[in-house]
Write a protein that holds these residues in place. Structure first.
Motif, PDB file in Angstrom:
ATOM      1  N   LYS A  76     -35.905 -15.089  51.329  1.00 39.33           N
ATOM      2  CA  LYS A  76     -36.884 -15.113  50.134  1.00 39.33           C
ATOM      3  C   LYS A  76     -37.980 -16.080  50.339  1.00 39.33           C
ATOM      4  CE  LYS A  76     -38.539 -16.727  45.938  1.00 39.33           C
ATOM      5  NZ  LYS A  76     -39.274 -18.217  45.760  1.00 39.33           N
ATOM      6  N   ALA A 250     -34.114 -12.195  44.428  1.00 40.16           N
ATOM      7  CA  ALA A 250     -33.688 -12.284  45.647  1.00 40.16           C
ATOM      8  C   ALA A 250     -31.912 -12.296  45.331  1.00 40.16           C
ATOM      9  CB  ALA A 250     -33.936 -13.485  46.264  1.00 40.16           C
ATOM     10  N   ALA A 254     -29.167  -9.793  46.604  1.00 40.00           N
ATOM     11  CA  ALA A 254     -28.264 -10.250  47.736  1.00 40.00           C
ATOM     12  C   ALA A 254     -26.904  -9.827  47.160  1.00 40.00           C
ATOM     13  CB  ALA A 254     -28.116 -11.890  47.535  1.00 40.00           C
ATOM     14  N   LEU A 262     -28.137 -15.707  51.669  1.00 39.53           N
ATOM     15  CA  LEU A 262     -29.492 -15.623  51.162  1.00 39.53           C
ATOM     16  C   LEU A 262     -30.190 -17.069  51.458  1.00 39.53           C
ATOM     17  CD1 LEU A 262     -31.640 -15.022  49.145  1.00 39.53           C
ATOM     18  CD2 LEU A 262     -30.478 -16.029  47.220  1.00 39.53           C
ATOM     19  N   THR A 323     -22.056 -14.260  48.024  1.00 43.06           N
ATOM     20  CA  THR A 323     -23.299 -14.725  48.810  1.00 43.06           C
ATOM     21  C   THR A 323     -23.438 -16.215  49.035  1.00 43.06           C
ATOM     22  OG1 THR A 323     -24.312 -12.444  48.381  1.00 43.06           O
ATOM     23  CG2 THR A 323     -25.572 -14.402  49.577  1.00 43.06           C
ATOM     24  N   VAL A 325     -25.869 -19.329  50.147  1.00 47.33           N
ATOM     25  CA  VAL A 325     -27.133 -19.622  49.793  1.00 47.33           C
ATOM     26  C   VAL A 325     -27.538 -20.921  50.510  1.00 47.33           C
ATOM     27  CG1 VAL A 325     -28.793 -19.914  48.047  1.00 47.33           C
ATOM     28  CG2 VAL A 325     -27.057 -18.481  47.795  1.00 47.33           C
TER      29      VAL A 325
END
Length: 795
Positions: A76, A250, A254, A262, A323, A325
């Motif tokens: 992103k 985003a 994701a 991400l 996810t 990050v």
């Protein structure tokens, strides 16, 4: 559906109708089978063999080191990353760098997706240009040149800017990705596309198809038609999140796409515990769910809709959905060119979001504890620091059986994995522990007058006296391989010098290091300074530790030359004390004693060939060739099974010679030796200066004048006469131990003991003195008298 998809050179197809795909950005002259695209691709005529990546989605990565296994990645790009500082137009250099990094990862076989801002800024630039051009020539002339420069530009509506800029933004991305033989596709979405089940399935299917075809989807909110942001009533579960900005978009994508990672790029290094720029703001390395209360959020970004608080909420939502990050800086010119690839490689960049809290403290917390504990240690009386070291020496002998048992586990696990020289370094024995204890007691004795010793006293003026005194350097980071005996040696030196200490040992000595560190902390506990010495047990990579410039004052590597070089390269603003290579020479002069030469050469080369002070190049005076002395040297080396390499000049004297050396600048670290011929002592010195590493060099001769000439002119940390190079050691020098051998030209060279871990500070004691009193019209004059220094206690 509101999504717009452009296939960028791929013909629309159904899989059962068109099994072959034509991709104009990969090759215009041949057809490529889709299933083969991921295996071998070309980028600027260089083939990229992809790395097999597979992972079952459902749980986020627990540690940064696991990020290298991420297959599907969303990047992103915040408005501040893609937008110029004037908020009108795009930062083309940063965009090009980001595209290059994404292309590198795509060509490794990963599935990359971009969520990008920038349409509004690009459109604003275009519309402003159009407005200026639309001004009539007459209006411009009547306005005057100065007024024209200040011509008011009407406030541009963001939706109109987005509509005008979106096509140009996408064209720019397509042109950049084409340079790397990668195709891109555009998708515009709104919040409604996620709430309508059919549209959501269509979007999901489109993205999966693009990824299958090896296309990079470039996704953006459709700002031309997007409705106003809704109240913050969502983020209650993985099925509910409103797409208010590209952060939430985003995160939503994701989770929808079961993405492994991400990456959120912004204009700050990551998440801080208070607004960046404030005095006490600290970058949070790892953020865990529930830690929001410990963070004070600042204002929103200078551009875009979301601030750091929005990013954290979106990141936690994505983390809950499985996810991983990372929030990092995509604008810093020194790191933006590799920030994405660094994150995927698991390097310590930005803030990593994890659901797994470590059992012990983070390395940052350990650094703070070492700093605090070191200051307490420095404040102790010298007798108290000496008592701690004596206690540690006693524990090494009292707990001998427990130490050797732990070392036995390390040896068993290392068997077959480590080379013989490394196994020898790893091994502990009763004699080694006894020698360690003796060395530690030497350190304790020499530490009585180390910290706070007065080096210089000056009377500046009447009742104004200046002192220069020794003080600890601060926090030391010592990185060592294989040798667990290094831990108590370095700990004792740090204790004696009042320094905080971070220790990073090799995995091969984990059991030995653990018990030795526990004993060190037990010794420190007698005076309440247990935290001064910390053993780093986390998954921190050496390169990441070298970036902790606000916590570490000096790095001391102890290990292979490759380790030292890697640390010197990775250190970011932290001094490194050590030597990258130990290319030690011994020059055998024409007047050398026959009885001494073979003993000295044997000891220097064969006693411990893996040591950094072992002999690597033997320089022999030309007159000694074909003499009994030369034959004795060769016979001894043959008996010791030393492999000989001939230098160019030596090889020229021989009809049948050993293999000619590939480089005269080689550290063998084994039973191998280079022999070269020189004409005189000056040529030997010139050879050492050209090919040596300024570590340890020796001369063997009975001519005192020649020896003194050698000692004075060889510019190395240690220079010997008629002595083995193996004497270059802190214990043998009477320092008790050493933290390493330094070949750099800083305050410490050669074996670095207690003195090398001290620096100085100045103490000025006055009585209402001001500088103006010493001016031309003042009533005081400088005296600058040297005063006697207290005698040092040498007992």
């Amino acid at each position: 559906m509101l999504s717009q998809v452009y296939h960028c050179g791929f013909q629309p197809f159904k899989q059962h109708l068109l099994p072959w795909v034509k991709c104009t950005t990969v090759s215009r002259s041949r057809r490529v089978q889709p299933s083969a695209i991921r295996h071998v691709r070309c980028w600027s005529n260089i083939p990229f063999i992809t790395v097999p990546l597979s992972r079952t989605h459902g749980k986020s990565f627990a540690h940064r080191s696991e990020l290298k296994h991420a297959k599907r990645i969303v990047v992103k790009l915040g408005s501040a990353v893609v937008t110029r500082g004037d908020e009108c137009g795009l930062a083309l250099g940063r965009l090009a760098s980001i595209v290059e990094q994404v292309s590198v990862l795509q060509n490794q076989g990963r599935e990359m997706m971009l969520v990008t801002s920038g349409a509004v800024a690009f459109g604003k630039q275009r519309l402003r240009h159009e407005i200026l051009l639309s001004q009539s020539v007459r209006q411009a002339l009547h306005s005057g040149q100065n007024q024209l420069k200040e011509m008011a530009i009407p406030v541009l509506e963001a939706r109109a800017c987005a509509a005008a800029g979106q096509s140009g933004l996408m064209a720019l991305y397509e042109a950049m990705f084409t340079q790397y033989s990668i195709c891109a596709a555009q998708i515009l979405v709104t919040n409604l596309d996620f709430h309508d089940e059919q549209k959501r399935r269509n979007l999901n299917g489109t993205l999966h198809e693009l990824l299958r075809m090896n296309i990079v989807p470039i996704i953006n909110t459709n700002d031309a038609v997007v409705p106003p942001a809704e109240p913050n009533s969502d983020l209650q579960g993985v099925n509910v999140i409103s797409v208010k900005d590209n952060d939430s978009l985003a995160a939503r994508l994701a989770v929808e796409m079961k993405t492994d990672l991400l990456i959120v790029l912004s204009d700050v290094e990551g998440l801080f515990d208070s607004p960046p720029g404030s005095d006490d703001a600290k970058l949070i390395d790892i953020f865990y769910p529930g830690d929001q209360q410990s963070v004070t959020f600042g204002t929103k970004s200078r551009v875009g809709m979301g601030g750091m608080e929005a990013k954290v909420k979106a990141a936690l939502w994505a983390l809950q959905g499985g996810t991983s990050v990372v929030i990092a800086n995509g604008t810093h010119p020194k790191v933006s060119g590799h920030v994405i690839t660094d994150i995927v490689e698991g390097k310590k960049v930005g803030t990593f979001f994890s659901e797994v809290k470590p059992a012990g403290p983070t390395v940052e917390q350990q650094g703070e504890m070492a700093r605090s504990g070191g200051r307490m240690l420095a404040a102790l009386e010298p007798e108290q620091r000496a008592e701690i070291i004596h206690n540690l020496a006693d524990l090494l002998t009292d707990q001998r059986d427990e130490i050797l048992l732990a070392n036995k586990k390390d040896m068993e696990e290392a068997e077959g994995r480590l080379a013989a020289p490394l196994l020898k370094r790893l091994s502990l024995s009763t004699s080694k522990l006894n020698s360690l204890a003796i060395g530690l007691r030497q350190i304790a004795s020499s530490s009585q007058d180390s910290v706070g010793r007065v080096l210089r006293r000056t009377r500046i003026a009447k009742n104004l006296e200046l002192e220069q005194v020794t003080v600890p350097i601060g926090v030391l980071l010592v990185i060592f391989e294989s040798r667990p005996d290094c831990l108590p040696q370095v700990a004792a030196l740090a204790i004696a010098s009042g320094n905080g200490l971070l220790l990073k040992g090799g995995k091969e000595a984990a059991h030995s290091n653990r018990i030795l560190h526990l004993l060190t902390q037990e010794a420190l506990s007698i005076h309440g300074v247990k935290e001064a010495v910390q053993l780093v047990n986390t998954r921190e990579e050496v390169e990441d530790l070298c970036r902790l410039d606000k916590m570490i004052d000096l790095i001391i590597p102890r290990g292979s030359s490759q380790l030292v070089r890697d640390i010197q390269k990775a250190a970011k603003g932290i001094p490194v004390m050590g030597h990258s290579e130990g290319i030690c020479h011994m020059y055998v002069d024409s007047e050398a004693s026959v009885d001494k030469v073979t003993r000295l050469v044997r000891d220097s080369k064969c006693e411990y060939p893996a040591a950094c002070n072992a002999l690597e190049t033997l320089l022999i005076h030309r007159d000694l060739l074909r003499t009994p002395l030369f034959d004795q040297i060769i016979d001894m080396l043959r008996v010791e099974q030393v492999k000989i390499h001939a230098g160019p000049k030596f090889a020229s004297y021989l009809t049948f010679s050993p293999s000619e050396v590939k480089s005269l600048r080689t550290e063998y670290g084994d039973l191998e030796l280079c022999i070269e011929v020189v004409d005189n002592v000056q040529e030997a010195i010139d050879h050492i200066h050209k090919y040596g590493s300024s570590h340890t060099d020796a001369i063997v001769t009975e001519n005192e004048k020649t020896a003194e000439f050698f000692l004075q002119h060889v510019d190395s940390a240690c220079v010997f006469w008629n002595a083995s190079t193996r004497f270059s050691d802190g214990y043998r020098f009477g320092l008790g131990a050493e933290v390493g051998i330094s070949t750099s030209r800083i305050h410490a060279r050669g074996p670095v003991g207690l003195e090398g871990l001290l620096t100085t500070k100045w103490l000025l004691r006055g009585q209402d003195h001001v500088v103006s009193d010493f001016s031309e019209h003042g009533n005081l004059k400088y005296l600058h008298e040297n005063l006697p220094v207290p005698q040092r206690n040498t007992n």
